[in-house]
Design an enzyme around this catalytic site. Sequence first.
Site, PDB file in Angstrom:
ATOM      1  N   ASP A 188      -6.324  -0.179   1.365  1.00 12.71           N
ATOM      2  CA  ASP A 188      -7.668  -0.459   1.456  1.00 12.71           C
ATOM      3  C   ASP A 188      -8.344  -0.747   0.302  1.00 12.71           C
ATOM      4  OD1 ASP A 188      -6.668   0.479   3.806  1.00 12.71           O
ATOM      5  OD2 ASP A 188      -8.121   1.955   4.214  1.00 12.71           O
ATOM      6  N   GLU A 425      -0.988  13.017   2.439  1.00 10.72           N
ATOM      7  CA  GLU A 425      -0.993  11.587   2.506  1.00 10.72           C
ATOM      8  C   GLU A 425      -0.742  10.637   1.392  1.00 10.72           C
ATOM      9  OE1 GLU A 425      -5.048  10.394   3.319  1.00 10.72           O
ATOM     10  OE2 GLU A 425      -4.765   8.572   4.072  1.00 10.72           O
TER      11      GLU A 425
HETATM   12  C1  9WN Z   1      -8.723   2.764   7.674  1.00  9.46           C
HETATM   13  C2  9WN Z   1      -4.340   5.937   8.800  1.00  9.46           C
HETATM   14  C3  9WN Z   1      -4.749   4.684   8.022  1.00  9.46           C
HETATM   15  C4  9WN Z   1      -3.616   3.850   7.117  1.00  9.46           C
HETATM   16  C5  9WN Z   1      -4.019   3.094   5.998  1.00  9.46           C
HETATM   17  C6  9WN Z   1      -4.875   3.978   5.072  1.00  9.46           C
HETATM   18  C7  9WN Z   1      -5.927   4.634   5.777  1.00  9.46           C
HETATM   19  C8  9WN Z   1      -8.110   4.100   7.102  1.00  9.46           C
HETATM   20  C9  9WN Z   1      -9.169   4.732   6.399  1.00  9.46           C
HETATM   21  O1  9WN Z   1      -5.489   5.317   6.733  1.00  9.46           O
HETATM   22  O2  9WN Z   1      -7.029   3.733   6.337  1.00  9.46           O
HETATM   23  O3  9WN Z   1      -7.587   2.035   8.352  1.00  9.46           O
HETATM   24  O4  9WN Z   1     -10.038   5.350   7.230  1.00  9.46           O
HETATM   25  O5  9WN Z   1      -9.186   5.017   5.183  1.00  9.46           O
HETATM   26  O6  9WN Z   1      -5.259   3.335   4.083  1.00  9.46           O
HETATM   27  O7  9WN Z   1      -3.039   2.562   5.453  1.00  9.46           O
HETATM   28  O8  9WN Z   1      -2.982   2.913   8.143  1.00  9.46           O
HETATM   29  O9  9WN Z   1      -3.252   6.725   8.264  1.00  9.46           O
END
Ligand code: 9WN
Length: 462
Positions: A188, A425
């Site tokens: 992101d 994470e």
């Molecule tokens: C937005 C779930 C997801 C991953 C992404 C990571 C994060 C979400 C957020 O979490 O994104 O989609 O709210 O930050 O960047 O890679 O799939 O683990």
Amino acid sequence: MKVKTLPRSALAGRERLAAGAREVLRQNDMGGWTRAASDLYPHQWSWDTGFIAIGLASLDTRRAARELLTLFQHQWKTGKVPHIVFNPAAPPGSYFPGPDHWACAAASADAPPAPPYTSYLCQPPTHAIAAQRIWEAASNGTARAEATAFLREIYPMLLVWHRYLLTYRDPEESGLLTIYHPWESGTDNSPRWDAALEAVEVGVASPHPRYDLQHVDDPSQRPTDADYDRYLWLVQLVKRATCDEATIYRSHPFLVKDVLFSAILVAANEALLEISRLVRASHEDEELISSWISRGRCGLEGRWDPELRLYLDYDLRAAKPLRSRTVAGFSPLVAGGLKPRRLATLLETLRSPSFIGYPGLRRPLPPSTSPEDPGFDPRSYWRGPLWPVIDWLLWWSLVRAGENQLAARVRESSLEQIADGGFAEYFEPLTGAPLGSREQSWTAAVVLDWLASRPQRELRAA
Ligand code: 9WN
């Protein structure tokens, strides 16, 4: 060649780690699908699901198959697999933007029946890779027969998913996929998107709560409010375009060819090709999928930057490459098929002080953003921290490229990091401190896959 056996204490450590990983997945199991993390992410995410299924495959292939099938129940009529399927039982105020924010997607003629609501974006297609892995892991008679039946069921859904990406997300037939939002990349707030986002003129967006900040020790580990202004504005624009792909393509201010997304699709198409043979699909299907693989590799090759010695994303709106040094620059390793000389150069970059060889790293693992990049921040999400799931992708690609020594080093260092810091994470690359969510499902999943007789597999591939 002899497989080295581990001393008894190390074996006990591995068993503890495996037990911890199983426990994380058990706690996050919502019955048929797994939430990405207990507090921060109470819903089902698309590319997480692929990695989670890979981890589950080493425990229970039937459950792993179900993980993928549950996600594909929410596939759009166009073939798109949504980036989030919202859990109707998640408490209100647990994640933003939550189901009500995206509910309008249900108004699109292409959306699946709701509830549950889905997002209208998508994420990298890890699913075919997982489906193939499930079949490989199902070695005995009944499990193998069930896994073959599962492949027959999921194959047509995977095919239309990939077809969606190769048509709507690559109308130029460049072999590179276009994303409409940084969330689609899965990385992101990476500096990869800084220049393209800067050019987006943000209009009036409604105020947004930051529930995510309640679940991390320090807000600097998450994207900033200014990032969120842009993220939500882009979501609003896709909504205004009624999720119509042609309209988005004409009017959207953020259209970027993403090399990591594109490379994962090539690897997924290789898995799909294998699956098409196992389910005895038509010869035309095989030819089509093979043509997608060549198109993808060719598109990626065109993104080589001889100065940075990395592959770069491309901004369609500005008509120029996005020059940042991130781990996505190694994407063609994931796609495979690199010429030996290019592979050697790319591995030199990986081992150089720009990545694994950077002095002061806690472990020889590639930071998500190079410490030499101006956008580097060791604690902020995709701007520097280490992501076990990216280490897994890199390890998997190195094994496929026959680079077993380096692969084993990546696997061992990442396992050691998780044994020390838990199933976080992401991790701070200079200190090894765990960051973000603490019980992240895909971190547990990659640990399980790594621990499932991996050295033998590396030797087999050698
Ligand atoms: C937005 C779930 C997801 C991953 C992404 C990571 C994060 C979400 C957020 O979490 O994104 O989609 O709210 O930050 O960047 O890679 O799939 O683990």
